[in-house]
Design a protein around this motif. Structure first.
Motif: not given
Length: 660
Positions: A146-153, A212-219, A222-224, A271-273
């Motif tokens: 999951e990421s903000p629009p600017a970090a989709e690539t 298990a399920l790994a749910l990654p996200s960029l916040g 895009g630095r975390v 929304a906050p990271a």
């Protein structure tokens, strides 16, 4: 050509810089993915142990601890060894056939044992049965980043790097997002169903046999990179790992240099990271789920506020909180802790929370958090009262760079912030060999580059413990009084060393305790102290003296937790509801000025602090929601109730009935 030359050069330079940046980011992505993979391996320690005891409620004691890699939330298999099998020719015993009889979830980790709750049973469980985390490959589902629009690539690149890094560990067999989505659609579920939906988890468990399920996200722009690991069997969070320090948002090209004074781009509210830590939930100031219903009930004065705001939720039983300017940027931040992990969130405009830092789990037993800038460097230190290994070994953390680091370790002192003169200061109390707390309560100060114990508070003989008490001008006549919650949960107020008031009503209430073992006694029976030698000390919560409504008079604010029916004993306390009350001395007794509605959950900690800089106090509550009979991990929430400031009182007060 002369006019186009500079543009051509600029385009070439931009292309070269862009390629170099992409290559650098590619290296960063790989490194970040490798670090995440290494941390996720630690979430599945290859361990075996034994069950020590089982009770009728399905609570078990196992002989594994944090040293073995055990942590609250870890799920383990309960098995029983069967008959040995032999080689048909040589007759050599080759092994035993194991039978799985149940699974369990670790809910508490002590220094010599851990406690688990049975999840499902295929047979009876008894002492001597084995427990383990499988040594085979873990079947792991890797969700879309999951990421903000600017970090989709960047998110797509990270997904590939994560898949590769997890496979390289040799500990996981990875099923990517496409495989999981295809399996869900074939099972008749909608394409956009959340992977954490119970129906989706059932398909992933039964169809792909995922563990298990790994749910990654960029916040954080895009630095975390945060990766939350959830159990497919129970949907409970197992752990969260974070990696920061790389840049993922670099996809919006800069405006051409020749473009004259472009209008500022429209800021889009986000929304906050996501916060590391179990089950984060974020609700901003304009969220429709915000509770605008009345929070406070006032018998004698209205206490208006702008609505109850929900902060992050945690799938853990939180114990303590503290608010301070930890980073030195002039903005408040909230630190919260369960038994052995601390999380810190920046508070923006008093209403939204942004994750700053999460500590590693360390097998601690945190009793309290307090914040104060004792060393005077402009950054509040976080004072952590810790009781582990049958001794007080507290520590102090300070923000350095991008994280909290310890600056004082193994401190044999209890910490608490008090404000006897109206200004908060840090006070300490020591422990002796035969008493869980001993000696006077003294102020802590900073001299010559070190912490020093300074002057002592003049306290009544009955007030022997730093917790569950406060000092301040509660009578509003320029003096100092002492208030405490006694052993019967009655409020007692002292003046000049003499008792002036004792309530018939019960206040306080805590599930936090320490088991003190006198020096020289080392007999341990089945991982527990002898009941005759152990002294259980309940660590009562915070009381605070403050001019809440800005009328120039102090109030005593404290909470009142309601025990669950039949669960208030000498060695066991389970609370299910709580509320906050404000009291004032009227010359003869204390009267209730206002109180909150009764909350579904008990109050673990609270503070009165100005979060948004408007001069008015905010009520910040740490609430633990009840679990079935007190068993299980629990769920906790941060709540903020911003009180309205009045311009005619320097933005300190609150509007009362009949006032503008």
């Amino acid at each position: 050509m002369k006019q186009r030359g500079p543009w051509l050069v600029l385009m070439m330079v931009a292309l070269i810089v862009g390629l170099a940046s992409a290559q650098a980011q590619g290296v960063d992505y790989s490194t970040a993915a490798s670090r995440v993979a290494e941390k996720l391996v630690q979430a599945f320690p290859k361990v075996r142990g034994l069950i020590v005891s089982v009770d009728q409620q399905g609570k078990v004691v196992v002989d594994l601890t944090a040293k073995d890699g055990i942590y609250p939330g870890l799920e383990m298999e309960v098995f029983r060894e069967g008959e040995p099998f032999k080689h048909p020719v040589s007759g050599e015993v080759m092994g035993r056939m194991d039978k799985t009889v149940a699974s369990l979830r670790v809910v508490d980790v002590q220094d010599r044992f851990s406690v688990g709750q049975l999840l499902d049973q295929e047979g009876s469980v008894k002492a001597g049965d084995g427990v383990r985390v499988t040594g085979a490959r873990i079947l792991l589902g890797l969700a879309k980043v999951e990421s903000p629009p600017a970090a989709e690539t960047a998110a797509r690149t990270l997904a590939r790097e994560l898949d590769l890094a997890l496979q390289k560990t040799g500990r996981f067999e990875v099923f990517d997002n496409r495989i999981m989505r295809s399996t869900l659609v074939k099972a008749g579920l909608k394409e956009d169903v959340p992977l954490t939906d119970p129906a989706a988890l059932r398909v992933l468990r039964e169809g792909l046999r995922l563990s298990a399920l790994a749910l990654p996200s960029l916040g954080e722009g895009g630095r975390v990179l945060d990766v939350q690991l959830r159990s497919v069997k129970t949907a409970h969070p197992l752990t969260v790992v974070s990696v920061e320090g790389f840049t993922a948002v670099a996809e919006t090209p800069p405006e051409p240099a020749a473009k004259p004074e472009p209008a500022p781009s429209k800021q889009v509210a986000r929304a906050p990271a996501p916060a590391p830590g179990p089950a984060p939930a974020w609700i901003g100031p304009d969220d429709p789920k915000r509770l605008n219903t009345g929070f406070l009930v006032a018998p004698s004065a209205a206490m208006p506020g702008s609505g109850l705001i929900l902060g992050p939720d945690f799938d853990a039983t939180m114990r303590a909180m503290a608010v301070g300017d930890f980073t030195g940027d002039g903005q408040p931040a909230v630190a919260v802790a369960d038994a052995d992990r601390i999380q810190i969130f920046a508070v923006e405009k008093g209403r939204t929370f942004r994750h700053l830092w999460t500590s590693e789990r360390s097998g601690n037993n945190i009793l309290g958090l307090d914040a104060a800038d004792v060393n005077g460097n402009g950054r509040a230190e976080l004072f952590v009262t810790n009781y582990y290994g049958r001794q007080v070994n507290s520590y102090v953390l300070e923000w350095q760079g991008s994280e909290m680091v310890p600056i004082w370790r193994d401190v044999p002192l209890y910490f608490r912030t008090l404000a006897p003169q109206g200004k908060p200061a840090l006070y300490v109390q020591s422990v002796s060999g035969d008493k869980p707390f001993a000696g006077p309560v003294r102020r802590l100060e900073w001299r010559e580059g070190k912490y020093h114990v300074a002057d002592a508070l003049n306290l009544p003989k009955d007030v022997s413990f730093l917790y569950g008490m406060t000092v301040g001008d509660m009578f509003n006549k320029g003096g100092q009084q002492v208030a405490r919650i006694d052993e019967s949960n009655r409020l007692v107020i002292y003046e000049g060393g003499q008792r002036r008031y004792r309530s018939s009503h019960r206040y306080g209430g805590t599930e936090v305790y320490l088991d003190f073992q006198p020096a020289g006694f080392s007999a341990i029976v089945a991982g527990r102290m002898d009941q005759d030698q152990r002294q259980r000390v309940w660590v009562e919560g915070r009381l605070q003296v403050a001019d809440v409504d800005g009328d120039g008079k102090n109030e005593l604010v404290l909470f009142e937790n309601t025990p669950a029916p039949g669960y208030l004993f000498e060695d066991l306390r389970v609370y299910e509801k709580g509320k906050l009350s404000s009291l004032r001395w009227n010359g003869q007794f204390v009267e209730v000025l206002w109180e909150s509605q009764e909350l579904e959950g008990y109050i673990a900690d609270f503070t009165l602090v100005n979060l948004n800089g408007d001069g008015a106090l905010d009520i910040v509550l740490l609430v633990v929601h009840p679990t079935l009979l007190g068993f299980g991990t629990g769920r906790s929430s941060l709540l903020v109730y911003p009180l309205q400031a009045r311009a005619d009182q320097g933005e300190r007060g609150l509007t009362k009935p009949g006032q503008p």
